[in-house]
Design a protein around this motif. Sequence first.
Motif, PDB file in Angstrom:
ATOM      1  N   TRP A 152       1.053  -1.521  -0.164  1.00 51.10           N
ATOM      2  CA  TRP A 152      -0.021  -0.243  -0.204  1.00 51.10           C
ATOM      3  C   TRP A 152       1.119   1.289   0.075  1.00 51.10           C
ATOM      4  CZ3 TRP A 152      -4.700  -1.365  -1.389  1.00 51.10           C
ATOM      5  CH2 TRP A 152      -5.071  -2.547  -1.412  1.00 51.10           C
ATOM      6  N   GLN A 157      -0.252   1.657  14.666  1.00 50.32           N
ATOM      7  CA  GLN A 157      -1.253   1.221  13.839  1.00 50.32           C
ATOM      8  C   GLN A 157      -0.603   0.655  12.822  1.00 50.32           C
ATOM      9  OE1 GLN A 157      -1.017   4.762  15.010  1.00 50.32           O
ATOM     10  NE2 GLN A 157      -2.373   5.442  15.939  1.00 50.32           N
ATOM     11  N   CYS A 203     -10.225  -2.630   3.818  1.00 48.02           N
ATOM     12  CA  CYS A 203      -9.365  -3.384   5.161  1.00 48.02           C
ATOM     13  C   CYS A 203      -9.573  -4.781   4.557  1.00 48.02           C
ATOM     14  CB  CYS A 203     -10.133  -3.043   6.308  1.00 48.02           C
ATOM     15  SG  CYS A 203      -9.030  -3.457   7.652  1.00 48.02           S
ATOM     16  N   GLY A 254     -11.963  -1.483  15.570  1.00 43.99           N
ATOM     17  CA  GLY A 254     -13.031   0.086  14.384  1.00 43.99           C
ATOM     18  C   GLY A 254     -12.250   1.306  15.511  1.00 43.99           C
ATOM     19  N   ASN A 276     -10.362   2.264   5.497  1.00 37.44           N
ATOM     20  CA  ASN A 276      -9.124   2.858   6.196  1.00 37.44           C
ATOM     21  C   ASN A 276      -8.975   4.063   5.739  1.00 37.44           C
ATOM     22  OD1 ASN A 276      -7.898   1.063   7.993  1.00 37.44           O
ATOM     23  ND2 ASN A 276      -7.066  -0.106   5.670  1.00 37.44           N
ATOM     24  N   HIS A 297      -9.790   4.032  11.136  1.00 38.26           N
ATOM     25  CA  HIS A 297     -10.986   3.138  10.665  1.00 38.26           C
ATOM     26  C   HIS A 297     -12.048   2.971  11.051  1.00 38.26           C
ATOM     27  CE1 HIS A 297     -12.067  -1.137   9.246  1.00 38.26           C
ATOM     28  NE2 HIS A 297     -12.556  -1.468  10.513  1.00 38.26           N
ATOM     29  N   ASN A 307      -6.902   7.781   6.270  1.00 41.95           N
ATOM     30  CA  ASN A 307      -5.990   9.078   6.474  1.00 41.95           C
ATOM     31  C   ASN A 307      -5.997  10.448   7.468  1.00 41.95           C
ATOM     32  OD1 ASN A 307      -3.501   7.699   7.341  1.00 41.95           O
ATOM     33  ND2 ASN A 307      -2.553   8.410   5.367  1.00 41.95           N
ATOM     34  N   MET A 360      -1.894  -0.143   9.518  1.00 44.72           N
ATOM     35  CA  MET A 360      -2.512   0.379   8.117  1.00 44.72           C
ATOM     36  C   MET A 360      -2.508   1.732   7.733  1.00 44.72           C
ATOM     37  SD  MET A 360      -2.669  -2.255   5.787  1.00 44.72           S
ATOM     38  CE  MET A 360      -3.484  -2.820   4.739  1.00 44.72           C
ATOM     39  N   THR A 361      -3.233   2.562   8.568  1.00 44.51           N
ATOM     40  CA  THR A 361      -4.255   3.656   8.243  1.00 44.51           C
ATOM     41  C   THR A 361      -4.075   4.273   9.814  1.00 44.51           C
ATOM     42  OG1 THR A 361      -6.359   3.439   8.283  1.00 44.51           O
ATOM     43  CG2 THR A 361      -4.545   3.743   6.634  1.00 44.51           C
ATOM     44  N   GLN A 362      -4.398   5.571  10.571  1.00 44.38           N
ATOM     45  CA  GLN A 362      -4.399   5.795  11.628  1.00 44.38           C
ATOM     46  C   GLN A 362      -5.510   6.331  12.268  1.00 44.38           C
ATOM     47  OE1 GLN A 362      -2.948   7.662   9.585  1.00 44.38           O
ATOM     48  NE2 GLN A 362      -1.459   9.023  10.172  1.00 44.38           N
ATOM     49  N   ARG A 378     -10.004   8.282   2.085  1.00 43.83           N
ATOM     50  CA  ARG A 378      -9.966   7.436   1.980  1.00 43.83           C
ATOM     51  C   ARG A 378      -8.773   6.236   1.446  1.00 43.83           C
ATOM     52  NH1 ARG A 378     -11.025   2.918  -1.300  1.00 43.83           N
ATOM     53  NH2 ARG A 378     -11.585   1.388  -1.126  1.00 43.83           N
ATOM     54  N   THR A 379      -8.029   5.303   2.425  1.00 41.06           N
ATOM     55  CA  THR A 379      -7.151   5.197   1.645  1.00 41.06           C
ATOM     56  C   THR A 379      -7.212   3.645   0.858  1.00 41.06           C
ATOM     57  OG1 THR A 379      -6.268   4.087   2.770  1.00 41.06           O
ATOM     58  CG2 THR A 379      -5.481   6.067   3.129  1.00 41.06           C
TER      59      THR A 379
END
Length: 329
Positions: free
Chosen positions: A186, A199, A261, A230, A309, A205, A311, A201-203, A257-258
């Motif tokens: 990613w 964390q 999940c 979440g 996920n 959820h 950011n 994947m991202t900060q 959005r990145t």
Amino acid sequence: MTNQQGQGLILIVLLSTFLTTASLIWYIRRRNKPLEYIEVGKVCKICIHPIKSCGGVYVQKAECTDRGIKAGELRDRKWMLVDKDNKYLVAKNEPSVALIKTSLSDDAHHLVLSAKGHPSIQVPLSPNRNAELVKAKLHESIVYGYDCGEEACMWISNVIKSNKTYRMIVHDGCVQGRKFKDHPVWKERFTGKEKALYQYMTQFHVNSIASLDELNHRMEEPLGLQQFRGNITVTGSNAFAEDHWTMLKIGSASFYRTHDCGRCPITMIDRENGKLGQAEPLRTLRKFRMLDKSHPDSKFQKSPVFGVNFNLLTKGNIEVGDTVYAVLQ
């Protein structure tokens, strides 16, 4: 060339010029068009998971920062468990870690660790900077944290009952956390400027009550929200509407959005008895939540998706009951 032909050619050139100019104006206006946010639901739960892989703490309001969600000094994934080689604890290998519950002390200066059959202990919310600074491995990233001491180490080891000894480290704002840009799959979704604690994947959820209800409708034994860990849960939306939310505004904070999940075996841990299940909810999710290969997020192989996920775009405060606005894909 006749006069009539010349006039026809001029007319064609003028018409072509007009269409090109009109198209350019349309494109510029479309590109600069303000984003259209629509109401998609309301916040019904805000959860902070202080210790990676352990129980979460529900809060009424929280601050969204570039290092994740927080309430005072209680931060999401601020603490992490590591083995003697300073590698992070993998929950699917040590499912009994789910038995560790967390809460905030009455004086709001300590994190309380509790587990059934064990006396609770407290650790300060603020790191002891005189303690050992540990260099640890979290997936592909090198991270740092201050050791939380022998009492926490012994207590955790008594609860997990592993052949390994685990210590707890705590992040501090002045030390390096997880770099999302290190992720081999990613990394193109991140600029390299994003900050994090522990964390993955991202900060942030985000999931929804309707999606959980739809999943539970398809299963024999229903699951709770904690199974998916979440941070922000939305009510009032349709099931899996969050798949199409590209940007969010909640309270004074905004997010982008990145990716979806992808769910891993940690979702199969029974969080009441600390044991790893054999199939659910992944078996059911795989029946209707696998991404098509044409989907831009279809990099999860055998992992179904649940939740999205995000950011941080704009720092701000959120609260249970806040209206959630989204830009749709």
